[in-house]
Design a protein around this motif. Structure first.
Motif, PDB file in Angstrom:
ATOM      1  N   LEU A   1      43.585  42.262  15.455  1.00 47.15           N
ATOM      2  CA  LEU A   1      43.727  43.007  17.425  1.00 47.15           C
ATOM      3  C   LEU A   1      42.662  41.601  17.673  1.00 47.15           C
ATOM      4  CD1 LEU A   1      42.564  45.918  18.915  1.00 47.15           C
ATOM      5  CD2 LEU A   1      41.208  43.740  19.430  1.00 47.15           C
ATOM      6  N   ARG A   2      43.626  40.733  19.018  1.00 46.04           N
ATOM      7  CA  ARG A   2      42.862  39.832  19.934  1.00 46.04           C
ATOM      8  C   ARG A   2      42.317  40.613  21.073  1.00 46.04           C
ATOM      9  NH1 ARG A   2      43.944  34.863  19.647  1.00 46.04           N
ATOM     10  NH2 ARG A   2      46.565  34.856  18.138  1.00 46.04           N
ATOM     11  N   GLY A   3      40.545  39.980  21.392  1.00 45.88           N
ATOM     12  CA  GLY A   3      40.333  40.666  22.339  1.00 45.88           C
ATOM     13  C   GLY A   3      40.939  40.405  23.454  1.00 45.88           C
ATOM     14  N   SER A   4      41.326  39.574  24.037  1.00 45.76           N
ATOM     15  CA  SER A   4      41.633  38.117  25.764  1.00 45.76           C
ATOM     16  C   SER A   4      42.941  38.780  25.647  1.00 45.76           C
ATOM     17  CB  SER A   4      41.557  36.915  25.039  1.00 45.76           C
ATOM     18  OG  SER A   4      42.397  36.631  23.330  1.00 45.76           O
ATOM     19  N   LYS A   5      43.552  39.287  24.384  1.00 47.38           N
ATOM     20  CA  LYS A   5      44.965  39.837  24.429  1.00 47.38           C
ATOM     21  C   LYS A   5      45.157  41.745  24.455  1.00 47.38           C
ATOM     22  CE  LYS A   5      49.869  39.977  22.195  1.00 47.38           C
ATOM     23  NZ  LYS A   5      50.603  39.437  20.634  1.00 47.38           N
ATOM     24  N   ASP A   6      44.552  42.213  23.843  1.00 47.61           N
ATOM     25  CA  ASP A   6      44.643  43.167  23.790  1.00 47.61           C
ATOM     26  C   ASP A   6      44.031  44.529  24.319  1.00 47.61           C
ATOM     27  OD1 ASP A   6      47.064  43.842  21.812  1.00 47.61           O
ATOM     28  OD2 ASP A   6      45.262  42.597  20.023  1.00 47.61           O
ATOM     29  N   GLY A   7      42.053  43.632  25.018  1.00 46.20           N
ATOM     30  CA  GLY A   7      41.575  44.495  25.484  1.00 46.20           C
ATOM     31  C   GLY A   7      40.270  44.656  24.552  1.00 46.20           C
TER      32      GLY A   7
ATOM     33  N   PHE B   1      40.139  49.838  20.082  1.00 46.46           N
ATOM     34  CA  PHE B   1      39.380  49.894  18.703  1.00 46.46           C
ATOM     35  C   PHE B   1      40.070  50.819  18.165  1.00 46.46           C
ATOM     36  CE2 PHE B   1      37.066  51.222  16.190  1.00 46.46           C
ATOM     37  CZ  PHE B   1      36.237  50.874  14.920  1.00 46.46           C
ATOM     38  N   HIS B   2      40.223  52.251  18.636  1.00 44.62           N
ATOM     39  CA  HIS B   2      40.599  53.012  17.681  1.00 44.62           C
ATOM     40  C   HIS B   2      41.945  53.382  17.199  1.00 44.62           C
ATOM     41  CE1 HIS B   2      37.292  54.550  16.853  1.00 44.62           C
ATOM     42  NE2 HIS B   2      36.453  55.006  18.534  1.00 44.62           N
ATOM     43  N   LYS B   3      43.336  52.563  18.676  1.00 41.13           N
ATOM     44  CA  LYS B   3      44.706  52.761  18.615  1.00 41.13           C
ATOM     45  C   LYS B   3      44.926  52.000  17.471  1.00 41.13           C
ATOM     46  CE  LYS B   3      48.475  51.726  21.186  1.00 41.13           C
ATOM     47  NZ  LYS B   3      49.101  50.788  22.751  1.00 41.13           N
ATOM     48  N   LEU B   4      43.969  50.667  17.164  1.00 40.03           N
ATOM     49  CA  LEU B   4      44.831  49.479  16.347  1.00 40.03           C
ATOM     50  C   LEU B   4      44.139  49.299  15.080  1.00 40.03           C
ATOM     51  CD1 LEU B   4      45.100  46.338  18.561  1.00 40.03           C
ATOM     52  CD2 LEU B   4      47.314  48.473  17.354  1.00 40.03           C
ATOM     53  N   CYS B   5      42.592  49.577  15.241  1.00 39.04           N
ATOM     54  CA  CYS B   5      41.655  49.672  13.813  1.00 39.04           C
ATOM     55  C   CYS B   5      41.664  51.222  12.792  1.00 39.04           C
ATOM     56  CB  CYS B   5      40.215  48.698  14.038  1.00 39.04           C
ATOM     57  SG  CYS B   5      41.111  47.436  14.736  1.00 39.04           S
ATOM     58  N   ASP B   6      41.989  52.114  13.498  1.00 41.09           N
ATOM     59  CA  ASP B   6      41.250  53.357  12.733  1.00 41.09           C
ATOM     60  C   ASP B   6      42.769  53.714  12.042  1.00 41.09           C
ATOM     61  OD1 ASP B   6      39.350  54.107  14.924  1.00 41.09           O
ATOM     62  OD2 ASP B   6      40.827  55.639  15.681  1.00 41.09           O
ATOM     63  N   ASN B   7      41.755  54.583  10.695  1.00 37.84           N
ATOM     64  CA  ASN B   7      42.426  54.858   9.435  1.00 37.84           C
ATOM     65  C   ASN B   7      42.295  54.176   8.530  1.00 37.84           C
ATOM     66  OD1 ASN B   7      42.166  57.705   9.956  1.00 37.84           O
ATOM     67  ND2 ASN B   7      44.196  57.097  11.029  1.00 37.84           N
ATOM     68  N   ILE B   8      41.744  52.354   8.716  1.00 37.03           N
ATOM     69  CA  ILE B   8      41.720  51.180   8.119  1.00 37.03           C
ATOM     70  C   ILE B   8      40.690  51.140   6.796  1.00 37.03           C
ATOM     71  CG2 ILE B   8      42.209  48.366   7.671  1.00 37.03           C
ATOM     72  CD1 ILE B   8      43.822  49.253  10.614  1.00 37.03           C
ATOM     73  N   PRO B   9      40.983  51.380   6.074  1.00 35.48           N
ATOM     74  CA  PRO B   9      39.567  51.113   5.106  1.00 35.48           C
ATOM     75  C   PRO B   9      39.018  49.729   4.955  1.00 35.48           C
ATOM     76  CG  PRO B   9      40.863  51.572   3.325  1.00 35.48           C
ATOM     77  CD  PRO B   9      41.647  51.705   5.362  1.00 35.48           C
ATOM     78  N   ASP B  10      37.876  49.687   4.462  1.00 35.16           N
ATOM     79  CA  ASP B  10      37.014  48.205   4.927  1.00 35.16           C
ATOM     80  C   ASP B  10      37.495  47.217   5.065  1.00 35.16           C
ATOM     81  OD1 ASP B  10      37.020  49.336   1.517  1.00 35.16           O
ATOM     82  OD2 ASP B  10      39.197  49.514   0.923  1.00 35.16           O
ATOM     83  N   THR B  11      36.743  47.784   6.417  1.00 36.54           N
ATOM     84  CA  THR B  11      36.514  46.929   7.800  1.00 36.54           C
ATOM     85  C   THR B  11      35.312  46.220   7.889  1.00 36.54           C
ATOM     86  OG1 THR B  11      36.151  48.555   9.261  1.00 36.54           O
ATOM     87  CG2 THR B  11      38.515  48.116   9.090  1.00 36.54           C
ATOM     88  N   ILE B  12      35.369  45.073   8.205  1.00 40.63           N
ATOM     89  CA  ILE B  12      34.424  44.038   9.422  1.00 40.63           C
ATOM     90  C   ILE B  12      34.398  44.238  10.198  1.00 40.63           C
ATOM     91  CG2 ILE B  12      33.405  41.936   8.636  1.00 40.63           C
ATOM     92  CD1 ILE B  12      32.797  42.887   6.051  1.00 40.63           C
TER      93      ILE B  12
END
Length: 378
Positions: free
Chosen positions: A227-233, A239-250
């Motif tokens: 996800l790119r903040g300048s493009k996606d927000g 954040f939840h739309k693109l990063c949820d339910n994904i284990p092992d995140t930084i």
């Protein structure tokens, strides 16, 4: 070239043309070097090889005394292979003969690349980097004298100049301090993946609980843009739309108006809940602050109480490490009330703004790690 040496050169050319012989009786080493250049212009390969042998076998001392000039000449033409090899054998042990010479910034590109290709140079890689940058600046016209005044186009011009040299720099042999002090100011001339690797090596070591920091060549992960903040927000819903339910995140954050680089690791999945807010247990999460101009060593803080490591809430709260995270689209860190002991920030105001935000995922050979990153890596 003197009148006598010029006359000797022409006489030798005539003798060779009509008799196939060369007389070096009245030629010193400098004269033989002139002959070498002259015969090479006529593409007389047998004589070129012979004259190189004469220089190397009978005039090695002169070659060493005039090393900078000889090194430059040896790379003027690919026919001077023997002379190039002679120079390279010396340069491995004594690279300062070239790098510290007055002619170092006027080297031909192929001569510099040949030097950089040597795996056994007796010189620290950070010093080699310094010399390459100096050479690049000298070869790039119209650069401002101060790097602080450089524009994006200036960095682009330097990158173009050094495009064939940079792949031969052994970045993984540099210390973290050298990377921060010497490489970071020029990160815009590096390929993005390479700079990502330089940043990632420390975080990768923490994830694996590696006893030492990985060399760049050993990093078992790579960045993948999620996800790119300048493009996606920049908001929590995105954040939840693109990063949820994904284990092992930084998550990695670049703090506005400072050189702070903060972040945290969650071995579990992020998600929002409509009810049943609460903490999730893990022993492997951590938060950190990477070293920068004001922080000599990176700070790694692992979770103190695993029972309250990660917090799940509604869509208005983004990633949350006890008292460090995003709530109502604002990032905050509470140093006085934190389950991750020792502070990663020393400011009293818990709230801070971000620079350009990017989200990535880590990819490992055996396992996938994803990163959602607020750190600008251009």
């Amino acid at each position: 070239m003197t009148v006598n040496s010029n006359l000797n050169m022409h006489q030798n050319q005539i003798k060779y043309i009509y008799g196939g012989t060369i007389s070096l009786e009245n030629n010193d080493a400098s004269g033989i070097m002139d002959l070498l250049n002259a015969f090479n212009e006529f593409n007389i390969s047998e004589s070129v090889e012979y004259l190189q042998s004469c220089l190397i076998d009978d005039n090695a001392s002169w070659l060493r005394l005039n090393f900078s000039r000889v090194y430059q000449i040896s790379f003027l033409n690919e026919n001077f292979k023997a002379l190039q090899q002679f120079c390279n054998n010396i340069i491995v042990k004594y690279p300062t003969l070239i790098f510290d010479s007055d002619d170092s910034t006027t080297l031909k590109e192929n001569a510099l690349i040949s030097l950089l290709k040597n795996d056994d140079l007796q010189l620290e890689e950070s010093k080699i980097w310094d010399k390459v940058i100096l050479w690049g600046k000298a070869q790039t016209p119209n650069l401002p004298s101060s790097d602080e005044q450089w524009t994006k186009e200036d960095f682009k011009s330097l990158k173009t100049t050094l495009q064939n040299c940079l792949p031969h720099i052994r970045y993984f042999q540099m210390s973290n301090d050298d990377v921060l002090e010497k490489i970071k100011p020029y990160k815009k001339i590096l390929e993005k993946n390479l700079w990502n690797d330089i940043i990632t090596k420390e975080i990768s070591s923490w994830i694996d609980r590696h006893s030492t920091i990985y060399d760049i060549s050993e990093i078992p992960y790579e960045f993948k843009l999620l996800l790119r903040g300048s493009k996606d927000g920049f908001d929590s819903i995105t954040f939840h739309k693109l990063c949820d339910n994904i284990p092992d995140t930084i998550v990695v954050l670049s703090v506005e108006n400072s050189d702070e680089i903060l972040g945290g690791y969650n071995p579990l999945s992020w998600k929002f809940v409509t009810s049943g807010y609460g903490y999730i247990k893990t022993t492997d999460s951590f938060i950190f602050s990477l070293k920068n101009g004001n922080l000599k060593e990176s700070i790694l803080i692992r979770v103190d109480n695993p029972l309250v490591a990660i917090f799940y809430s509604d869509q208005n709260r983004g990633p949350w490490f006890y008292s460090f995270g995003m709530a109502s689209n604002r990032w905050r860190y509470d140093r006085e009330d934190n389950n991750y002991q020792l502070p990663i920030r020393n400011t009293k105001d818990p709230f801070f703004q971000l620079m350009i935000m990017k989200y990535f995922k880590f990819v490992k050979r055996r396992k996938t790690y994803r990163i959602y990153d607020n750190y600008e890596v251009n």
